[in-house]
Design a protein around this motif. Structure first.
Motif, PDB file in Angstrom:
ATOM      1  N   ALA A  57     -20.193  25.770  34.654  1.00  0.00           N
ATOM      2  CA  ALA A  57     -19.386  24.606  34.283  1.00  0.00           C
ATOM      3  C   ALA A  57     -18.314  24.313  35.328  1.00  0.00           C
ATOM      4  O   ALA A  57     -17.802  23.191  35.391  1.00  0.00           O
ATOM      5  N   ALA A  58     -17.977  25.304  36.152  1.00  0.00           N
ATOM      6  CA  ALA A  58     -16.978  25.089  37.209  1.00  0.00           C
ATOM      7  C   ALA A  58     -17.474  24.103  38.261  1.00  0.00           C
ATOM      8  O   ALA A  58     -16.668  23.534  39.004  1.00  0.00           O
ATOM      9  N   PHE A  59     -18.776  23.884  38.339  1.00  0.00           N
ATOM     10  CA  PHE A  59     -19.308  22.904  39.289  1.00  0.00           C
ATOM     11  C   PHE A  59     -18.813  21.485  38.988  1.00  0.00           C
ATOM     12  O   PHE A  59     -18.718  20.672  39.901  1.00  0.00           O
ATOM     13  N   TRP A  60     -18.512  21.207  37.697  1.00  0.00           N
ATOM     14  CA  TRP A  60     -18.260  19.800  37.342  1.00  0.00           C
ATOM     15  C   TRP A  60     -17.153  19.563  36.324  1.00  0.00           C
ATOM     16  O   TRP A  60     -16.622  18.453  36.243  1.00  0.00           O
ATOM     17  N   LEU A  84     -20.458  13.926  39.882  1.00  0.00           N
ATOM     18  CA  LEU A  84     -21.789  13.487  40.315  1.00  0.00           C
ATOM     19  C   LEU A  84     -22.456  14.526  41.210  1.00  0.00           C
ATOM     20  O   LEU A  84     -23.681  14.711  41.163  1.00  0.00           O
ATOM     21  N   LEU A  85     -21.653  15.197  42.028  1.00  0.00           N
ATOM     22  CA  LEU A  85     -22.189  16.252  42.886  1.00  0.00           C
ATOM     23  C   LEU A  85     -22.412  17.544  42.113  1.00  0.00           C
ATOM     24  O   LEU A  85     -23.371  18.279  42.375  1.00  0.00           O
ATOM     25  N   GLY A  86     -21.532  17.832  41.166  1.00  0.00           N
ATOM     26  CA  GLY A  86     -21.562  19.116  40.492  1.00  0.00           C
ATOM     27  C   GLY A  86     -22.562  19.232  39.367  1.00  0.00           C
ATOM     28  O   GLY A  86     -23.140  20.312  39.152  1.00  0.00           O
ATOM     29  N   ILE A  87     -22.801  18.147  38.637  1.00  0.00           N
ATOM     30  CA  ILE A  87     -23.716  18.227  37.492  1.00  0.00           C
ATOM     31  C   ILE A  87     -25.133  18.633  37.905  1.00  0.00           C
ATOM     32  O   ILE A  87     -25.754  19.474  37.236  1.00  0.00           O
TER      33      ILE A  87
END
Length: 316
Positions: A57-60, A84-87
């Motif tokens: 979840a830290a990606f987004w 948009l990049l992290g999901i």
């Protein structure tokens, strides 16, 4: 009611800890972990599902401390672009975790996704979102730290679950088990002071002349390596963000580098706050996280480096 088993139970547990963790942070891991460990010790597969699902979840997630740190040290970054990049990276992380070939997955004991077990984390998540909407200037971590004990005490009081006895047990046993996490942040402050003093003697030396896709990928690789030996991502972000400021890096690219480092390192490094807390709470050996999540972290590191390179090369 018996806990659900099998691959569907694995997927529901993975998605549950990811989505709830994206809002209420580490509380989601312990709510689910305590429920799963109530009858027997957590298995390596259960721990890897909880740690990977949460850390992805830290990606987004805009509610993570990772996002707060990234926006602080990459001023000008846009949350919408980072999401948009992290999901897609978070989606890949969940797929890699769930599709690993394992005969034990047929007997995987998951978190029961029914109202009786979901209403507490769902209520906490809803209250966090409502308070954040009503008071947008309040830090999200402050809201969580305020609501978590209040909701717990209210639940114990309403259900007449011997509130004082439960709180006393938590104070005597639960809080001391998190001593490792407290020591981490004390050590992190000392390390930050040492790094800052060292850098001040280098007379503004910089490893790059500019910050593009290749530089972002190399920076991520470096942050991954130092996280494995004990440098918490928040310290690396603060130092690298300060050091690279004279390069005027593209804000979204730098912030995404920070988010990727946090998402990958937190689930793998034995020294991350989450893993130190899990070590004390569920009696897990430190190096087990490297054994269970090492290959996963390499896959996600490679995918993140490709993402950063592509974004830096074509979109900045």
């Amino acid at each position: 009611m018996l806990a659900p088993r099998g691959r569907n139970a694995l997927w529901s547990t993975l998605l549950g800890v990811h989505l709830f963790g994206a809002v209420i942070n580490l509380s989601a891991v312990f709510i689910m972990g305590d429920r799963l460990s109530s009858t027997r010790e957590l298995t390596p597969r259960q721990i890897s599902v909880l740690t990977r699902g949460f850390s992805a979840a830290a990606f987004w997630s805009p509610f993570f401390a990772a996002m707060a740190a990234a926006l602080t040290y990459a001023p000008g970054a846009q949350v919408s672009q980072l999401m948009l990049l992290g999901i897609p990276l978070a989606t890949l992380a969940l797929i890699v975790t769930a599709t690993r070939k394992s005969a034990a997955d047929r007997d995987f004991e998951g978190y029961p996704m029914r109202f009786a077990t979901l209403w507490l984390p769902a209520t906490l998540a809803a209250l966090v979102l409502l308070l954040h909407e009503a008071f947008p200037h309040w830090p999200i971590l402050t809201i969580i730290c305020m609501l978590a004990p209040l909701v717990s005490v209210a639940y114990l009081t309403v259900t007449k679950h011997e509130t004082y006895a439960a709180l006393g047990s938590h104070l005597r046993l639960g809080l001391p088990s998190m001593a490792n996490e407290l020591l981490l942040f004390l050590a992190a402050g000392l390390m930050a002071a040492g790094i800052d003093s060292t850098l001040s003697t280098l007379h503004n030396w910089l490893p790059f002349s500019h910050f593009g896709g290749i530089e972002a990928a190399l920076t991520l690789f470096f942050m991954y390596l130092i996280a494995l030996v004990g440098v918490h991502p928040v310290i690396a972000i603060a130092v690298i963000g300060t050091v690279f400021a004279p390069l005027h890096p593209q804000a979204n690219l730098l912030a995404m580098t920070f988010l990727c480092s946090w998402a990958i390192a937190v689930g793998t490094s034995p020294f991350s706050g989450m893993n130190l807390a899990i070590q004390g709470r569920y009696r897990v050996a430190p190096l087990d996280f490297l054994r269970w999540n090492g290959r996963y972290s390499i896959v996600m590191l490679a995918a993140s480096m490709v993402t950063l390179f592509t974004y830096g090369h074509w979109f900045t």
